[in-house]
Design a protein around this motif. Structure first.
Motif, PDB file in Angstrom:
ATOM      1  N   PRO A   1       0.759  -1.183   0.042  1.00 40.57           N
ATOM      2  CA  PRO A   1       0.062  -0.010   0.021  1.00 40.57           C
ATOM      3  C   PRO A   1       0.761   1.263  -0.035  1.00 40.57           C
ATOM      4  O   PRO A   1       0.522   2.153  -0.688  1.00 40.57           O
ATOM      5  CB  PRO A   1      -0.648  -0.049   1.366  1.00 40.57           C
ATOM      6  N   ALA A   2       2.010   1.266   0.758  1.00 42.02           N
ATOM      7  CA  ALA A   2       2.553   2.212   0.668  1.00 42.02           C
ATOM      8  C   ALA A   2       3.448   2.580  -0.634  1.00 42.02           C
ATOM      9  O   ALA A   2       3.585   3.663  -0.941  1.00 42.02           O
ATOM     10  CB  ALA A   2       3.938   2.280   1.863  1.00 42.02           C
TER      11      ALA A   2
ATOM     12  N   GLU B   1       0.917   4.222  -2.980  1.00 39.39           N
ATOM     13  CA  GLU B   1       0.695   5.438  -2.602  1.00 39.39           C
ATOM     14  C   GLU B   1       1.783   6.406  -3.039  1.00 39.39           C
ATOM     15  O   GLU B   1       1.462   7.395  -3.876  1.00 39.39           O
ATOM     16  CB  GLU B   1       0.668   5.793  -1.156  1.00 39.39           C
TER      17      GLU B   1
ATOM     18  N   ASP C   1       0.886   6.688  -6.982  1.00 35.01           N
ATOM     19  CA  ASP C   1      -0.112   7.736  -7.356  1.00 35.01           C
ATOM     20  C   ASP C   1       0.408   9.061  -7.179  1.00 35.01           C
ATOM     21  O   ASP C   1       0.069   9.954  -8.080  1.00 35.01           O
ATOM     22  CB  ASP C   1      -1.142   7.652  -6.124  1.00 35.01           C
ATOM     23  N   ARG C   2       1.268   9.442  -6.278  1.00 39.25           N
ATOM     24  CA  ARG C   2       1.994  10.757  -6.155  1.00 39.25           C
ATOM     25  C   ARG C   2       2.865  10.917  -7.656  1.00 39.25           C
ATOM     26  O   ARG C   2       2.944  11.962  -8.236  1.00 39.25           O
ATOM     27  CB  ARG C   2       3.155  10.795  -5.081  1.00 39.25           C
TER      28      ARG C   2
END
Length: 418
Positions: A183-184, A187, A190-191
């Motif tokens: 998940p990290a 993220e 996505d950035r």
């Protein structure tokens, strides 16, 4: 050569900040050791730059071919042993807190010996690992690593054998682990997609007719930098006119004028995590055939989202995309319909070891957390007014209920300088 303890500086805000909490890196290394146990490897020497960043957070602008920057991991130890040239001692010591011990090569000695750089450093590395008692079983190097050079890796492997270890190829072991993103990591990607989208939006906003391809690249890079995007692992492509037929050229000094069609293919990159995007642009209103081609071909992404699900082979992306393009009579224009697993990457390589057409090093099935790019690159052999081809590329994330595209931008043709 003796390994020294490296002070943990990860909590010092003056130093390079870690991309992830230490627990994230620890979990990655635990997964790698589990995979080592599964395949029967006791000691793995990791030298692929992207894999070093993945496991420790280490990043550098120079990975030498002659001396092996790398990490020794033992299947039964939480300890890590990092190797680098003595000139990087400061970089290793203060870069992050994920390297507990390190050993540094003194390169400039034994100058009379043939091959003195890679031979002496290989011997030093092997002797240091042997002192740890880590060469009593099966040892492996990553033969497909981009650094160091193949000659250096060969000498290291031969040293492992001479020390009593049985050797096997350790290529792709870490890559299999990092294929599925946490998940990290998602993220972070996505950035990176936000950074990539901002670059395309800046070109649409700031383009002026008469700019050179290389100027347009500058607009994109400046926009990414303002959002904290760093140098991507693949160089940005801005191509127009005859350059479109080459597909992988660098931006040139060719000026983009009214009536031109051009393509931008770039990656947003944040802490080495990449999101790939490409769009087709027209300087002013294009010939309607360009609009029809892009509008028709972009629907292939919608078909892929509808049909490809967790558990499907990666090859299904290409099968679905090709079937759609064939159904509308434009599959014959495809120069490249495919993609690769993407994520963490260090120049000059930006893709993983699996390809959507199943023809590369290993194949894989989609599971939640898998990220790939899909490229829809079409040639126009007739030479329509303004250009020679179109391109749509996006980064696809497999989630529990199906594919999500990271970019938020339309895949329609982008009209600029009107």
């Amino acid at each position: 050569m003796t390994a020294i303890t490296i002070e943990d500086t990860s909590g010092n805000p003056r130093d390079w900040p870690l991309a992830f909490p230490p627990a994230e890196y620890a979990e990655r290394r635990q997964k790698v050791r589990k995979e080592m146990a599964h395949v029967g490897i006791d000691t793995l020497f990791v030298s692929s730059p992207a894999n070093l960043t993945y496991l420790t957070g280490y990043d550098s602008r120079w990975y030498r071919r002659s001396t092996p920057t790398g990490l020794a991991i033992h299947v039964n130890s939480d300890d890590l042993l990092f190797f680098d040239d003595v000139s990087h001692r400061g970089l290793v010591s203060f870069h992050n807190g994920q390297i507990s011990r390190a050993a540094f090569f003194a390169r400039f000695r034994d100058l009379s010996e043939e091959g003195w750089i890679y031979k002496t450093t290989a011997r030093d590395l092997v002797d240091t690992i042997k002192q740890e008692g880590w060469l009593k079983g099966v040892a492996a190097v990553e033969h497909w690593a981009l650094a160091p050079g193949g000659v250096s890796l060969r000498f290291i492997e031969e040293g492992f054998k001479d020390a009593g270890a049985r050797t096997v190829d350790g290529s792709w072991l870490v890559d299999r682990v990092k294929l599925v993103k946490s998940p990290a990591e998602i993220e972070m990607m996505d950035r990176a997609a936000v950074v990539a989208d901002a670059a395309i939006e800046a070109v649409v906003r700031d383009f002026q007719p008469g700019m050179m391809e290389i100027e347009v690249q500058g607009i994109a890079h400046y926009a990414m930098s303002k959002l904290g995007g760093e140098e991507p692992a693949i160089r940005t492509s801005t191509t127009s006119g005859p350059n479109l037929r080459a597909h992988h050229p660098l931006p040139s000094r060719r000026k983009l004028l009214k009536g031109d069609v051009f393509v931008m293919d770039l990656c947003g990159s944040v802490y080495r995590y990449h999101a790939n995007i490409a769009r087709t642009f027209a300087v002013g209103e294009p010939d309607k055939r360009w609009t029809e081609l892009v509008e028709t071909s972009r629907i292939s992404f919608d078909r892929i989202i509808e049909e490809v699900k967790p558990g499907d082979p990666m090859e299904k992306v290409v099968e679905v995309g090709m079937a759609y393009l064939d159904s509308v009579g434009i599959a014959h224009r495809g120069w490249f319909l495919g993609g690769y697993d993407v994520g963490i990457a260090v120049p000059p390589d930006w893709v993983g070891h699996t390809y959507l057409n199943g023809r590369c090093f290993e194949r894989a099935d989609f599971v939640p957390g898998t990220t790939v790019n899909y490229e829809n690159v079409l040639d126009v052999e007739e030479g329509w007014p303004g250009g020679y081809g179109t391109q749509n590329v996006d980064t696809l994330l497999m989630e529990e209920d199906g594919i999500r595209i990271l970019s938020k931008l339309s895949r329609s043709i982008q009209i600029v300088g009107a």
